[in-house]
Motif scaffolding. Structure first.
Motif, PDB file in Angstrom:
ATOM      1  N   ALA A 123       0.887  -1.287  -0.435  1.00 17.04           N
ATOM      2  CA  ALA A 123       0.368   0.247   0.200  1.00 17.04           C
ATOM      3  C   ALA A 123       0.440   1.424   0.067  1.00 17.04           C
ATOM      4  O   ALA A 123       0.815   2.580  -0.507  1.00 17.04           O
ATOM      5  N   PHE A 124       1.531   1.303   0.574  1.00 15.12           N
ATOM      6  CA  PHE A 124       3.072   2.315   0.546  1.00 15.12           C
ATOM      7  C   PHE A 124       3.779   3.484  -0.932  1.00 15.12           C
ATOM      8  O   PHE A 124       4.448   3.740  -1.020  1.00 15.12           O
ATOM      9  N   THR A 125       3.476   1.434  -1.616  1.00 13.97           N
ATOM     10  CA  THR A 125       3.616   2.174  -3.486  1.00 13.97           C
ATOM     11  C   THR A 125       3.094   2.170  -3.842  1.00 13.97           C
ATOM     12  O   THR A 125       2.363   2.514  -5.436  1.00 13.97           O
ATOM     13  N   ASN A 126       1.715   1.920  -3.422  1.00 12.52           N
ATOM     14  CA  ASN A 126       0.404   2.530  -4.475  1.00 12.52           C
ATOM     15  C   ASN A 126      -0.494   2.329  -3.581  1.00 12.52           C
ATOM     16  O   ASN A 126      -1.433   2.152  -2.705  1.00 12.52           O
ATOM     17  N   LEU A 127       0.019   3.798  -4.148  1.00 14.20           N
ATOM     18  CA  LEU A 127      -0.936   4.524  -2.836  1.00 14.20           C
ATOM     19  C   LEU A 127      -2.357   4.788  -3.288  1.00 14.20           C
ATOM     20  O   LEU A 127      -3.331   5.029  -4.431  1.00 14.20           O
ATOM     21  N   SER A 128      -3.544   4.474  -2.516  1.00 20.77           N
ATOM     22  CA  SER A 128      -4.979   4.771  -3.078  1.00 20.77           C
ATOM     23  C   SER A 128      -6.414   5.809  -2.515  1.00 20.77           C
ATOM     24  O   SER A 128      -7.127   5.311  -2.438  1.00 20.77           O
ATOM     25  N   LYS A 129      -5.765   5.705  -0.988  1.00 13.90           N
ATOM     26  CA  LYS A 129      -7.289   6.373  -0.016  1.00 13.90           C
ATOM     27  C   LYS A 129      -6.952   7.849  -0.377  1.00 13.90           C
ATOM     28  O   LYS A 129      -5.891   8.915   0.202  1.00 13.90           O
ATOM     29  N   PRO A 130      -7.729   8.232  -0.837  1.00 14.32           N
ATOM     30  CA  PRO A 130      -8.175   9.905  -1.313  1.00 14.32           C
ATOM     31  C   PRO A 130      -8.449  10.145  -0.193  1.00 14.32           C
ATOM     32  O   PRO A 130      -9.400  10.226   0.917  1.00 14.32           O
ATOM     33  N   ILE A 131      -8.127  11.813   0.068  1.00 16.18           N
ATOM     34  CA  ILE A 131      -7.733  12.593   0.951  1.00 16.18           C
ATOM     35  C   ILE A 131      -8.257  13.977   1.096  1.00 16.18           C
ATOM     36  O   ILE A 131      -7.360  14.338  -0.121  1.00 16.18           O
ATOM     37  N   GLY A 132      -8.734  14.496   2.266  1.00 21.74           N
ATOM     38  CA  GLY A 132      -9.032  16.451   1.587  1.00 21.74           C
ATOM     39  C   GLY A 132      -9.442  16.647   0.771  1.00 21.74           C
ATOM     40  O   GLY A 132     -10.427  15.883   0.200  1.00 21.74           O
ATOM     41  N   PRO A 133      -9.280  18.328   0.411  1.00 21.28           N
ATOM     42  CA  PRO A 133     -10.193  18.791  -0.751  1.00 21.28           C
ATOM     43  C   PRO A 133     -10.028  18.152  -1.768  1.00 21.28           C
ATOM     44  O   PRO A 133      -9.461  17.382  -2.720  1.00 21.28           O
ATOM     45  N   PHE A 134     -10.764  18.965  -3.199  1.00 22.65           N
ATOM     46  CA  PHE A 134     -10.686  18.638  -4.059  1.00 22.65           C
ATOM     47  C   PHE A 134      -9.412  19.485  -5.171  1.00 22.65           C
ATOM     48  O   PHE A 134      -9.388  20.850  -4.532  1.00 22.65           O
ATOM     49  N   TYR A 135      -8.537  19.946  -6.355  1.00 18.96           N
ATOM     50  CA  TYR A 135      -7.933  20.831  -6.739  1.00 18.96           C
ATOM     51  C   TYR A 135      -7.988  21.125  -7.814  1.00 18.96           C
ATOM     52  O   TYR A 135      -8.505  19.741  -8.980  1.00 18.96           O
ATOM     53  N   SER A 136      -7.919  21.392  -8.603  1.00 21.09           N
ATOM     54  CA  SER A 136      -7.617  21.395 -10.513  1.00 21.09           C
ATOM     55  C   SER A 136      -6.550  20.636 -10.758  1.00 21.09           C
ATOM     56  O   SER A 136      -5.718  20.658  -9.643  1.00 21.09           O
ATOM     57  N   GLU A 137      -6.310  20.626 -11.764  1.00 23.10           N
ATOM     58  CA  GLU A 137      -5.064  19.821 -12.326  1.00 23.10           C
ATOM     59  C   GLU A 137      -3.525  20.499 -12.249  1.00 23.10           C
ATOM     60  O   GLU A 137      -2.718  20.124 -11.581  1.00 23.10           O
ATOM     61  N   GLU A 138      -3.785  21.851 -12.509  1.00 23.90           N
ATOM     62  CA  GLU A 138      -3.105  22.904 -12.273  1.00 23.90           C
ATOM     63  C   GLU A 138      -2.114  23.058 -10.395  1.00 23.90           C
ATOM     64  O   GLU A 138      -1.317  23.023  -9.567  1.00 23.90           O
ATOM     65  N   GLU A 139      -3.100  23.076 -10.014  1.00 29.07           N
ATOM     66  CA  GLU A 139      -2.866  22.855  -8.546  1.00 29.07           C
ATOM     67  C   GLU A 139      -2.172  22.228  -7.272  1.00 29.07           C
ATOM     68  O   GLU A 139      -1.203  21.891  -6.886  1.00 29.07           O
ATOM     69  N   ALA A 140      -2.868  21.047  -8.453  1.00 30.15           N
ATOM     70  CA  ALA A 140      -2.619  19.741  -7.270  1.00 30.15           C
ATOM     71  C   ALA A 140      -1.137  19.453  -8.148  1.00 30.15           C
ATOM     72  O   ALA A 140      -0.487  19.326  -7.140  1.00 30.15           O
ATOM     73  N   LYS A 141      -1.099  19.791  -9.313  1.00 31.19           N
ATOM     74  CA  LYS A 141       1.246  19.500  -9.740  1.00 31.19           C
ATOM     75  C   LYS A 141       1.380  20.464  -8.998  1.00 31.19           C
ATOM     76  O   LYS A 141       2.870  20.062  -9.244  1.00 31.19           O
ATOM     77  N   ALA A 142       1.144  21.558  -8.658  1.00 31.91           N
ATOM     78  CA  ALA A 142       1.807  22.308  -8.013  1.00 31.91           C
ATOM     79  C   ALA A 142       2.056  22.298  -7.136  1.00 31.91           C
ATOM     80  O   ALA A 142       3.339  22.436  -6.469  1.00 31.91           O
ATOM     81  N   GLU A 143       1.577  21.607  -5.995  1.00 32.03           N
ATOM     82  CA  GLU A 143       1.546  21.156  -4.897  1.00 32.03           C
ATOM     83  C   GLU A 143       2.397  19.975  -4.608  1.00 32.03           C
ATOM     84  O   GLU A 143       3.020  19.520  -3.931  1.00 32.03           O
ATOM     85  N   MET A 144       2.646  18.646  -6.109  1.00 29.31           N
ATOM     86  CA  MET A 144       3.400  18.478  -6.027  1.00 29.31           C
ATOM     87  C   MET A 144       4.275  18.439  -5.994  1.00 29.31           C
ATOM     88  O   MET A 144       5.790  17.803  -5.521  1.00 29.31           O
ATOM     89  N   GLU A 145       4.611  19.686  -6.950  1.00 28.56           N
ATOM     90  CA  GLU A 145       6.316  19.859  -7.169  1.00 28.56           C
ATOM     91  C   GLU A 145       6.530  20.494  -5.970  1.00 28.56           C
ATOM     92  O   GLU A 145       8.342  20.000  -5.469  1.00 28.56           O
ATOM     93  N   LYS A 146       6.028  21.314  -4.122  1.00 28.78           N
ATOM     94  CA  LYS A 146       5.816  21.934  -3.631  1.00 28.78           C
ATOM     95  C   LYS A 146       6.292  20.680  -2.222  1.00 28.78           C
ATOM     96  O   LYS A 146       7.373  21.121  -1.237  1.00 28.78           O
ATOM     97  N   SER A 147       6.282  19.328  -3.308  1.00 35.08           N
ATOM     98  CA  SER A 147       5.786  18.626  -1.689  1.00 35.08           C
ATOM     99  C   SER A 147       5.563  17.282  -2.499  1.00 35.08           C
ATOM    100  O   SER A 147       6.016  16.944  -3.480  1.00 35.08           O
TER     101      SER A 147
END
Length: 313
Positions: A123-147
């Motif tokens: 499960a630690f390499t196959n992340l499957s549990k959605p949590i938290g708010p919905f983001y736009s694709e742009e916001e999600a990609k920005a979040e992934m870049e900074k964390s």
């Protein structure tokens, strides 16, 4: 009078209505306690577990909104612990008041529970549990870049952070819970599936994950050698061919038949399926025991006439 050891897993609907305020959740748990106390009146020992999905989601949003250098957001394991504490407090308060009203001399304690998971769980390499708010694709990609967080597109509704959902391996506070139950106390434990921890160099360490509360509740029920495991949900019975003309409610049903229904994709993943899988696992591991899926409102009928979906070996 009965003298069974019963683990009851509360669904989120037993705590949270459409109104997310603290008072509304306390009011919902007051009603919940009035149903649960019937099992104690029946002479049963009670261990209560609960979900925390909506509550931990709301707390995550509050942490994200307030995140700053002076007031940094908490990690997920701490948020799970915080909701275990708050819901545990509401529940022990409601249960104690319900017991006192009936003149039943019992105390209620809630235990912030660490649940050990395997650090090599896939499960630690196959992340499957959605949590938290919905983001736009742009916001999600920005979040992934900074964390190092992972975001995925969720059913056309937007992008959401996903975390691991590992299987429970052991309940760290098991002996504490067992001692409380054997002393005649009502125990609230394993809230939200418990706080996920791994063992590393002989130490326990919290991890960014969410354990399925039905599987954690089943593990607790099995390890406590419970006589009955009750999973409470929004319906009195589990159904096959749900919402179709040939819909059929399941009453007493064998493990083999339940597995056959799983193979037919009768149960929705993420809602009824984990409840069915957890109850099957309990019934398999403890022959002679009963695993039940029913609603909170149907508890009295379960006590009086075995109403509900009862899975046995």
């Amino acid at each position: 009078m009965s003298n069974r050891k019963i683990v009851v897993a509360l669904g989120g609907n037993a705590i949270l209505s459409d109104n997310p305020t603290t008072q509304a959740q306390k009011d919902a748990l007051k009603q919940t306690a009035e149903f649960l106390v019937k099992l104690i009146q029946n002479g049963d020992e009670l261990i209560i577990t609960h979900g925390n999905g909506p509550q931990v989601g709301n707390l995550l949003l509050q942490n994200i909104a307030a995140d700053s250098e002076k007031n940094p957001a908490f990690e997920l394991d701490s948020l799970v612990a915080m909701t275990e504490g708050s819901i545990g407090y509401w529940l022990q308060n409601a249960m104690q008041n319900a017991l006192d009203e009936l003149g039943i001399d019992k105390s209620v304690a809630s235990v912030v529970t660490q649940v050990i998971v395997d650090k090599d769980d896939p499960a630690f390499t196959n992340l499957s549990k959605p949590i938290g708010p919905f983001y736009s694709e742009e916001e999600a990609k920005a979040e992934m870049e900074k964390s190092d967080a992972t975001f995925v597109e969720d059913a056309g509704r937007g992008w959401r952070k996903v975390v691991a959902s590992p299987k429970p391996v052991a309940i760290k506070e098991l002996e504490v819970i067992r001692t409380l139950v054997e002393s005649g106390h009502v125990v609230v434990a394993g809230g939200g599936g418990g706080v996920p921890v791994i063992e590393e160099d002989g130490k326990l360490k919290g991890v960014e994950a969410v354990i399925d509360k039905d599987f954690a509740s089943q593990k607790l029920a099995a390890d406590l050698d419970a006589d009955m495991f009750i999973v409470l949900t929004g319906v009195d019975y589990v159904y096959v061919n749900f919402n179709k003309p040939n819909q059929e409610r399941l009453e007493k049903v064998s493990i083999e038949d339940m597995k056959k229904y799983i193979d037919e994709d009768q149960f929705a993943p993420g809602s009824m399926l984990p409840k069915v899988e957890a109850t099957i696992k309990f019934a398999e591991e403890k022959p002679g025991s009963e695993a039940v899926i029913t609603s909170l409102e149907n508890l009295e009928q379960l006590i009086e006439s075995n109403a509900g979906t009862i899975i046995t070996k």
